[in-house]
Scaffold this active site. Structure first.
Site, short mmCIF file in Angstrom:
data_model
loop_
_atom_site.label_atom_id
_atom_site.label_comp_id
_atom_site.label_asym_id
_atom_site.label_seq_id
_atom_site.Cartn_x
_atom_site.Cartn_y
_atom_site.Cartn_z
CG ASP A 64 -21.58 -32.58 -99.53
OD1 ASP A 64 -21.43 -32.31 -98.31
OD2 ASP A 64 -21.39 -31.73 -100.43
CG ASN A 91 -19.16 -38.53 -85.96
OD1 ASN A 91 -18.62 -38.18 -84.90
ND2 ASN A 91 -18.47 -38.91 -87.02
CB SER A 138 -21.62 -31.17 -78.87
OG SER A 138 -21.30 -29.81 -78.72
CB SER A 139 -16.71 -30.09 -79.48
OG SER A 139 -15.42 -29.70 -79.05
CE1 TYR A 152 -15.40 -28.44 -84.46
CE2 TYR A 152 -14.83 -27.72 -82.24
CZ TYR A 152 -15.08 -28.74 -83.15
OH TYR A 152 -15.01 -30.05 -82.72
CE LYS A 156 -18.52 -29.94 -83.35
NZ LYS A 156 -19.14 -31.14 -83.98
CB VAL A 185 -10.84 -37.69 -80.17
CG1 VAL A 185 -10.80 -39.14 -80.64
CG2 VAL A 185 -11.89 -37.51 -79.07
#
Length: 253
Positions: A64, A91, A138-139, A152, A156, A185
């Protein structure tokens, strides 16, 4: 091209499915030895068995990552097992999208702080490597305002800032640091497949924004990660590599 990863040891969080699984498979295909973790014991065991079936030197552990002490213990156990650590790939994401304090806390603890815990635990080992690197997933939501703004997107963006600081601070110690920011994705069991099934109109709207006409695959993002982990990327540090099929429209200067 030889990516010069044969015999290297890489640690990957969230490696049992999706992007993380593709990263693990991409690394072992290049000859790397990989330790990966994920939260679900069953998923870890299944992924480990499937990847090992192809002759890969890989070890999976249920962890975790919201527990910093557990992350540190996993890093040390992996270093002892393989005798070294050359690179780490952070990740895992809580995918906590939407308002509310709980989403903020989960995004902070999982997306950001697990990356910090991973790096801090691995750093003494990385400094002994001649090809050390840190890569954080990241994003594009950290780069522009979209449906995932709030906790979120903020975390990121914070990851990119954190990695950029690492790149500068650790350059003299021989450790590179980079971020990879994927767009949408799609994979079996992933959030976009769930969205397609549960909210088809929203899924169609998001899909229509992709100028390539499709979402990305885990393997396409993994290619970017493996390329940055490779010692051939020895001069690339402090970058945020966007892997989105031209989804985002902002100019990255």
């Amino acid at each position: 091209m030889d990516m010069l990863l044969t015999g290297r040891v890489v640690l990957v969080t969230g490696g049992s499915r999706g992007i993380g699984r593709a990263v693990v498979e991409g690394l072992v295909a290049e000859g790397a030895r990989v330790a990966f973790c994920a939260r679900g014991e069953d998923g870890v065991r299944a992924a480990e068995a499937e990847i090992r079936a192809n002759g890969a030197d890989v070890v999976g552990t249920a962890v975790d990552v919201a527990d910093s002490a557990a992350v540190a213990s996993w890093v040390e156990a992996s270093a002892q097992h393989f005798g070294q650590v050359d690179a780490v790939v952070a990740n895992v994401s809580a995918l906590a999208i939407g308002p509310g304090e709980e989403n903020w806390r989960n995004s902070f603890q999982v997306d950001l702080m697990h990356t910090v815990a991973l790096v801090e635990a691995a750093l003494p080992h990385l400094e002994r490597s001649d090809a050390a690197s840190v890569t954080a997933i990241s994003s594009v939501s950290g780069r522009e305002i979209d449906f995932a703004d709030g906790s979120y997107g903020v975390m990121k963006a914070a990851l990119v800032h954190y990695v950029s600081g690492l790149a500068y601070d650790l350059a003299s110690r021989g450790v590179r640091a980079n971020a990879v920011s994927p767009g949408n994705v799609y994979f079996d069991g992933g959030v976009w497949q769930q969205t397609e099934q549960g909210s088809p109109d929203f899924f169609a709207d998001i899909l229509a924004m992709n100028p390539t006409g499709r979402m990305g695959t885990p393997e396409e993002t993994a290619y970017a990660v493996v390329s940055l982990v490779s010692p051939r990327a020895s001069r690339i540090s402090g970058t945020n590599l966007v892997v989105d099929g031209a989804l985002t429209k902002g100019v990255q200067l």
